[in-house]
Write a protein that holds these residues in place. Structure first.
Motif, short mmCIF file in Angstrom:
data_model
loop_
_atom_site.label_atom_id
_atom_site.label_comp_id
_atom_site.label_asym_id
_atom_site.label_seq_id
_atom_site.Cartn_x
_atom_site.Cartn_y
_atom_site.Cartn_z
N ILE A 32 0.85 -1.20 0.00
CA ILE A 32 0.00 0.00 0.00
C ILE A 32 0.89 1.25 0.00
N GLN B 50 -9.46 -3.08 -5.25
CA GLN B 50 -10.20 -3.64 -4.11
C GLN B 50 -11.64 -3.87 -4.55
N SER C 284 -10.09 -8.02 2.76
CA SER C 284 -10.49 -6.81 3.48
C SER C 284 -11.97 -6.91 3.83
N TRP D 141 -11.41 -1.84 7.18
CA TRP D 141 -11.67 -0.42 6.95
C TRP D 141 -12.76 0.07 7.89
N GLY E 84 -8.18 1.27 6.23
CA GLY E 84 -8.90 2.10 5.25
C GLY E 84 -9.91 2.97 5.97
N LYS F 137 -13.40 5.15 5.00
CA LYS F 137 -14.35 5.62 4.00
C LYS F 137 -14.58 7.11 4.25
N THR G 67 -5.31 4.37 4.04
CA THR G 67 -5.89 4.48 2.70
C THR G 67 -7.20 5.24 2.84
N ILE H 156 -10.59 6.05 1.28
CA ILE H 156 -11.47 5.52 0.25
C ILE H 156 -12.61 6.52 0.06
N ASN I 263 -7.90 6.18 -2.71
CA ASN I 263 -8.61 5.10 -3.38
C ASN I 263 -10.02 5.61 -3.68
N HIS J 157 -12.07 1.02 -5.67
CA HIS J 157 -12.81 0.16 -4.73
C HIS J 157 -14.20 -0.07 -5.34
#
Ligand code: PEP
Ligand code: CO
Length: 412
Positions: free
Chosen positions: A17, A29, A196, A227, A251, A253, A280, A282, A311, A356
């Motif tokens: 990553i 993903q 994940s 995540w 991750g 969101k 990450t 997202i 992402n 994603h």
């Protein structure tokens, strides 16, 4: 019970990553919105794997970068819901929250949370992961193996032709390499998949969070890459507090409600040591909101001296309900958000490093559009998702082609 993954694998993913965040790799993903216990079946698992593999091939070829493959699988059983209750014909019941919590049937019994379902989720995850690992070591891993290239599910001619050209040139390159090195190139990197899921149901996640004598810190060993969902990304909340103590890559969101200052707080809590590959982001704004939302967040991370992996989740901001009450997403909106993400990152001197997607290898009819022009009226033909609409295998592969076409059109 034994963990499902190892700290070594988790650390390896974190390094990859970090490389994706530096532009040396691209993250793919994808998988179901919600895995289902009764879909823990060999063909569902292998078809999904095949689509991810084929997409990754297209991306490797088109982006000229290795692809990190991460599935939404082997534990994606808990769902956050916008509505705590579901109404049907005047009856109100608690919502379905994923197979790990209750059942989707519309009966009061079905919706009672049952902690025993966590044990079942663990078993199904283990079986799923075992099959994925076996496929990765066996037929799927061999670039010469026809399973790898088989395009049975694509009926659209242009897509099939374009894919076949890529396959032919890769096979040519392999034959060339083998001629030069006078032997099979069997030691090429094995086809690796990481897992994940959303770390939503904390009792389950905590039960599989372990210390390891050889690795400092606590690892969530139910998955490589947990995540934090959009609805549980409160810096003061339990999910952030839990994730803070993990050594896994995390991750987050990021939706339209997350302000730049809140995001700064969040990343400070989750990554105080600025560990490469740790975070990450997202992003999932929707095609109408990405233009106002994304650039300020990129700027805030830059001002903070943060290097994260960006992402794009072009699915969750583009969900809509048809007049007849069916949840769907339009391929054109998903693609448009994806393309805008590339453009906005480039204009902000940043880079989009991953995608994603919610997808399946089955020939479902849950999202409209795509090369075969699925219409609203087609949605009833094969709609099997209990939660969000997924791209079918053909639409998913088309998305991979669209990404490389978009990159080709962009000034470098
Ligand atoms: C999901 O990924 O299925 C999901 C519910 O996403 P979000 O938290 O971004 O709404
Ligand atoms: Co979803």
């Amino acid at each position: 019970m034994p963990p499902l993954v190892t700290p070594w694998e988790v650390d390896r993913l974190r390094l990859r990553i970090a490389q994706a965040a530096s532009g040396e790799r691209f993250l793919l993903q994808g998988g179901d919105c919600a895995e289902r216990f009764d879909e823990c079946l060999p063909h569902i698992i292998s078809n999904r794997l095949k689509v991810l593999l084929q997409m990754s091939l297209v991306l490797i070829y088109g982006l000229r970068r290795p692809v990190v493959r991460v599935g939404r699988f082997a534990g994606q059983y808990a769902k956050p819901r916008s509505e705590p209750l579901e109404a049907r014909n005047g009856t109100l019941l608690p919502s379905f929250r994923g197979d790990i919590i209750n059942r989707p049937g519309f009966d009061p019994e079905d919706r009672i949370p049952d902690p025993e379902r966590m044990i079942e989720a663990y078993s199904r995850s283990a079986v799923t992961l075992n099959h994925i690992r076996a496929l990765g070591e066996g037929g799927f891993a061999d670039l010469h193996h026809p399973e790898y290239w088989n395009l049975g599910f694509v009926r659209h001619d242009d897509l099939r032709r374009e894919y076949q050209q890529i396959v032919d040139s890769i096979l040519d390159a392999i034959r060339f390499m083998e001629a030069v090195s006078s032997g099979p190139i069997g030691d090429m990197e094995r086809v690796a998949f990481f897992t994940s899921h959303e770390a939503l149901l904390l009792p389950y996640e905590e039960a599989l969070t372990r210390d390891d004598p050889h690795h400092p810190g606590a690892y969530n060993l139910s998955t490589h890459f947990p995540w934090i969902g959009m609805r549980t990304a409160d810096p003061e909340g339990a999910h952030v507090e839990y994730a803070r103590g993990l050594s896994n890559p995390i991750g987050i969101k990021v939706g339209p409600e997350l302000s730049p200052s809140l995001l700064r707080d969040l990343v400070k809590i989750l990554d105080p040591d600025r560990l490469p590959g740790r975070l990450t982001l997202i992003t999932r704004f929707g095609v109408d909101r990405i233009e106002s939302c994304l650039a300020p967040l990129i700027e805030s991370m830059r001002a903070d001296g943060r290097k994260v992996l960006w992402n794009c989740d072009p699915m969750h901001g583009n969900t809509e309900t048809t007049r007849s009450g069916v949840k769907t997403r339009r391929f054109e909106n998903i693609l448009a958000e994806m393309e805008l993400a590339f453009d906005i990152h480039q204009a902000s001197q940043s880079a989009l490093g991953g995608v994603h997607l919610e997808l399946t290898g089955e020939n479902v009819t849950e999202c409209t559009g795509g090369a075969r022009g699925l219409q609203e009226d087609d949605l009833g033909k094969a709609y099997t998702s209990q939660v969000d609409p997924r791209l079918n295998g053909e639409q998913a592969l088309e998305m991979a082609f669209s990404i490389i076409r978009k990159k080709r059109r962009m000034p470098s």
